[in-house]
Design an enzyme around this catalytic site. Structure first.
Site, short mmCIF file in Angstrom:
data_model
loop_
_atom_site.label_atom_id
_atom_site.label_comp_id
_atom_site.label_asym_id
_atom_site.label_seq_id
_atom_site.Cartn_x
_atom_site.Cartn_y
_atom_site.Cartn_z
N ARG A 96 -2.87 10.02 6.66
CA ARG A 96 -3.15 9.74 5.25
C ARG A 96 -4.57 10.19 4.91
NH1 ARG A 96 -1.02 3.55 4.53
NH2 ARG A 96 1.13 3.89 5.24
N SER A 189 2.49 5.21 1.26
CA SER A 189 2.96 3.83 1.15
C SER A 189 2.55 3.19 -0.16
CB SER A 189 2.47 3.01 2.35
OG SER A 189 3.05 1.73 2.36
N HIS A 190 1.82 2.09 -0.08
CA HIS A 190 1.46 1.30 -1.26
C HIS A 190 0.15 1.74 -1.88
CE1 HIS A 190 -0.24 -0.41 2.36
NE2 HIS A 190 -1.19 -0.96 1.64
N ASP A 354 7.28 -1.57 -3.16
CA ASP A 354 6.06 -0.76 -3.15
C ASP A 354 6.35 0.73 -3.33
OD1 ASP A 354 7.16 -0.24 -0.63
OD2 ASP A 354 5.19 0.03 0.28
N ASP A 356 6.76 3.44 -1.37
CA ASP A 356 7.83 4.14 -0.65
C ASP A 356 9.04 3.25 -0.38
OD1 ASP A 356 6.33 2.61 1.19
OD2 ASP A 356 6.90 3.91 2.86
N ASP A 358 9.43 0.27 1.21
CA ASP A 358 9.65 -0.50 2.44
C ASP A 358 9.05 -1.91 2.40
OD1 ASP A 358 6.98 0.18 2.65
OD2 ASP A 358 7.12 1.04 4.67
N ARG A 359 8.31 -2.25 1.34
CA ARG A 359 7.75 -3.60 1.23
C ARG A 359 8.38 -4.34 0.06
NH1 ARG A 359 1.61 -3.42 3.42
NH2 ARG A 359 1.76 -1.46 4.57
N THR A 422 0.65 -4.88 15.44
CA THR A 422 0.94 -4.31 14.13
C THR A 422 1.49 -2.89 14.29
OG1 THR A 422 -0.80 -5.61 13.10
CG2 THR A 422 -0.07 -3.66 11.92
N SER A 443 2.24 -8.58 5.83
CA SER A 443 1.86 -7.62 4.79
C SER A 443 3.05 -7.18 3.96
CB SER A 443 1.15 -6.42 5.41
OG SER A 443 1.94 -5.82 6.42
N LYS A 454 10.97 -1.00 7.95
CA LYS A 454 11.08 -2.15 7.06
C LYS A 454 11.72 -1.70 5.77
CE LYS A 454 6.06 -1.76 6.12
NZ LYS A 454 5.55 -1.18 7.37
#
Length: 642
Positions: A96, A189-190, A354, A356, A358-359, A422, A443, A454
């Site tokens: 990233r 991600s987020h 979120d 992508d 996954d959350r 993690t 998270s 996830k």
């Protein structure tokens, strides 16, 4: 590294609007194109969505010494000379960086080629790879680069989501269903999206889970020695409609981003049961897609299949800059949803996902469910409410920083339990070994072994299943079992784990921030833990154990670093579950965490993120104080105050 201190009282158990169509893509030159009718996602209307069309290979720069190395079945493969670029170490969530970094000459192309250089030929040659992402800015340019380099390295077929859209869970699902060799996920991600913000790329293996460290380490090693990029000279592929494009022995198939994932969800859950809840006139539901990737899935799943109203989908159009928002489903960045849910006559059930997909964040009317409680409640109710688990669960697991709520479910149900570092890949390893069914992290990540990532929508469907099951025999007009009822009944059975997380973020955007203070704090904690012994007294609490949980993470390329403090207290007494007293200041004061400091500390909004009891924007110095600032959620449930 992370440290755990368990303190117990004596004699207590331990513990949203459619955009105008975008212009047509330029025509392809001499491909074979087979078109299939399929509904399209709404096009983006802002200037960001039009910039990608002007891509002219600036991100893959060929020098005058470029050479044609092969011409298999009419495809010209060019070897583009390149040089190593620093800073391409892959973290637990891929690589990233800021968009402007990925747009630098050969930056993305180097990493993609280094990946192919790191894989055994049998893992991709003449094989099938999946490609998709969260719809953020630069994904469309990046998709064309990845397709061309894949063709140049001998990949036989690419399955790419229409408009480059595939949620992270959907990529995992497609890999597994189509028996693909692996897949690329274009997402940060987020994190925010747009020309000035973040972009990311990661690779998932044939089980659908993130590539193991053995591969990510090889990728990094190859980025340090790379000398050429193999790229096929083929036209850009039209990603706006489903169908197959063939170039010699290389094929690109643009697929519907929803169908395989939806089919999987229908096999996991009882859609008729969920439909009976969402179609009730006395039950209200809102799904906030945050203008991110799940907007592409919300209507097909919740409206078309489960008969929720179209008005129940908020911010449902995926945008390249997420509508100038921060697509992180927590109490800070999903404040619009939180405000709606905490109104006097708010919806019965509210959720957010979120960037992508996954959350997830779960809310009832005036009630916030912590991620740690959420996975525990899903696990406790899965066998009764979700068909996929009717034969029982293999085991449960959580990440180290997550509260012990799940531990108590595993203990009471006599299930194997695991605590992992993690990184979702560690859950995936347990799943592949047949030892794990349901898992989660503090998270806002929750999932099961139906895929190897996830899964935000999975968590939403799991909660809808639980609520529907609990209300299956309720007639219209009878009082329904609410989200708050489900949570409080769970606490009464298993006890409550009060839990909070504080983020102290050391940003280096405007000024350099020294790390000496953070290093000294960790050294101080290690020294403290080494001297601790069971029975030590901290205020009115006795120490049960203190340990040093170590895990080395290479990082994800973001600017700055974060010091996180996790505070947890187990309370078995149901009469105290609605109390507002918390042990946080006792632990922090006694542990002496005021050692963290920074010269010329910057001020930044939202530097304190508290998932659990409170989590609203604050402005604070980058410094751990002995008495952390207190924030409160909107008035509603007294349990939501520190």
């Amino acid at each position: 590294m992370a440290m755990a201190l368990s303190l117990v009282k004596p004699n207590l158990h331990r513990s949203l609007s459619p955009a105008s169509p975008s212009p047509k893509l330029r025509s392809l030159s001499n491909p074979t194109f087979l078109s299939f009718a399929s509904p399209r996602l709404p096009s983006r209307s802002n200037q960001l969505s039009r910039d990608w069309r002007r891509f002219d290979y600036r991100s893959v720069r060929a020098s005058s010494s470029s050479a044609t190395v092969a011409k298999p079945d009419g495809i010209k493969i060019t070897s583009v000379p390149t040089k190593p670029i620093e800073g391409q170490k892959t973290g637990t969530s891929g690589l990233r960086k800021k968009v402007r970094v990925f747009k630098e000459e050969n930056y993305l192309a180097n990493w993609i080629q280094a990946l192919f250089n790191s894989l055994p030929l049998e893992d991709f040659e003449d094989g099938v790879l999946v490609l998709g992402g969260d719809g953020r800015y630069f994904n469309r340019e990046a998709a064309q680069i990845i397709i061309k380099i894949a063709a140049g390295n001998g990949v036989g077929k690419i399955l790419v989501g229409r408009d480059g859209i595939l949620s992270t869970p959907a990529v995992s699902a497609v890999i597994r269903k189509q028996k693909a060799n692996g897949g690329f996920i274009m997402s940060a991600s987020h994190n925010p999206g747009g020309p000035e913000y973040d972009w990311g790329i990661k690779f998932n293996y044939n089980s659908g889970q993130p590539a193991p460290e053995s591969i990510t380490d090889k990728i990094y090693g190859n980025t340090l020695s790379i000398s050429e990029i193999k790229i096929a000279e083929i036209p850009d592929v039209d990603l706006s409609r489903t169908g197959v494009t063939e170039y010699g022995n290389f094929t690109v198939e643009v697929i519907d981003p929803v169908s395989d994932y939806l089919e999987l969800m229908e096999s996991v859950f009882d859609f008729e049961l969920i439909k009976s809840l969402l179609s009730r006139p006395d039950f209200s539901f809102i799904f906030d897609a945050m203008h991110a990737v799940t907007g592409a899935y919300a209507k097909p799943i919740f409206v078309d299949c489960l008969e929720a109203t179209l008005e129940s989908i908020a911010n449902g159009i995926p945008l390249e800059d997420f509508g100038h928002g921060h697509p992180d489903p927590n109490l800070t960045y999903a404040k619009e949803l939180v405000d709606i849910m905490f109104k006097e006559n708010g919806p019965d059930f509210g959720v957010a996902s979120d960037g992508d997909g996954d959350r997830n964040m779960i809310l009832g009317r005036g009630f916030f469910v912590t991620p740690s409680d959420s996975v525990a409640i899903i696990a406790a109710n899965a066998k009764a409410a979700i068909p996929y688990f009717r034969n029982g669960t293999k085991g449960l697991a959580r990440s180290m920083p997550t509260s012990g709520a799940l531990d108590r479910v595993a203990e009471k149900l006599h299930l194997p339990f695991f605590e992992v570092p993690t990184g979702w890949k560690f859950f995936g390893n347990l799943m592949d070994a047949g030892k794990l069914s349901i898992c989660g992290e503090e998270s806002f990540g929750t999932g099961s072994d139906h895929i190897r990532e996830k899964d935000g929508i999975w968590a939403v469907l799991a909660w809808l299943s639980i609520i529907a099951y609990r209300n299956e025999d309720k007639k219209v007009g009878e009082k329904l079992v609410s989200v708050a009822d489900v949570v409080k009944e769970h606490w009464a059975t298993y006890g409550r784990n009060f839990f909070s997380r504080y983020d102290y973020e050391l940003y280096t955007v405007m000024q350099e921030c020294e790390s000496d203070g953070a290093t000294k704090m960790i050294e101080h904690l290690r020294d403290l833990v080494s001297k601790c012994k069971a029975g030590d007294v901290y205020g009115t609490y006795n120490l049960q154990f203190a340990d040093d949980f170590t895990y080395t993470d290479p990082g994800t390329g973001s600017a700055g670093a974060t010091v996180r403090i996790y505070i947890e207290k187990f309370e078995p007494d149901a009469s105290k579950h609605n109390g507002s007293k918390f042990v946080g200041s006792v632990i922090i004061t006694q542990a002496g965490l005021g050692a963290l400091h920074c010269s010329n500390p910057p001020l930044r909004k939202d530097t304190v993120q508290i998932s659990g009891l409170s989590c609203f924007p604050l402005v604070c110095e980058v410094q751990v104080s002995v008495d952390p600032p207190i924030a409160t959620m909107p008035k509603g449930d007294p349990t939501t105050e520190l």
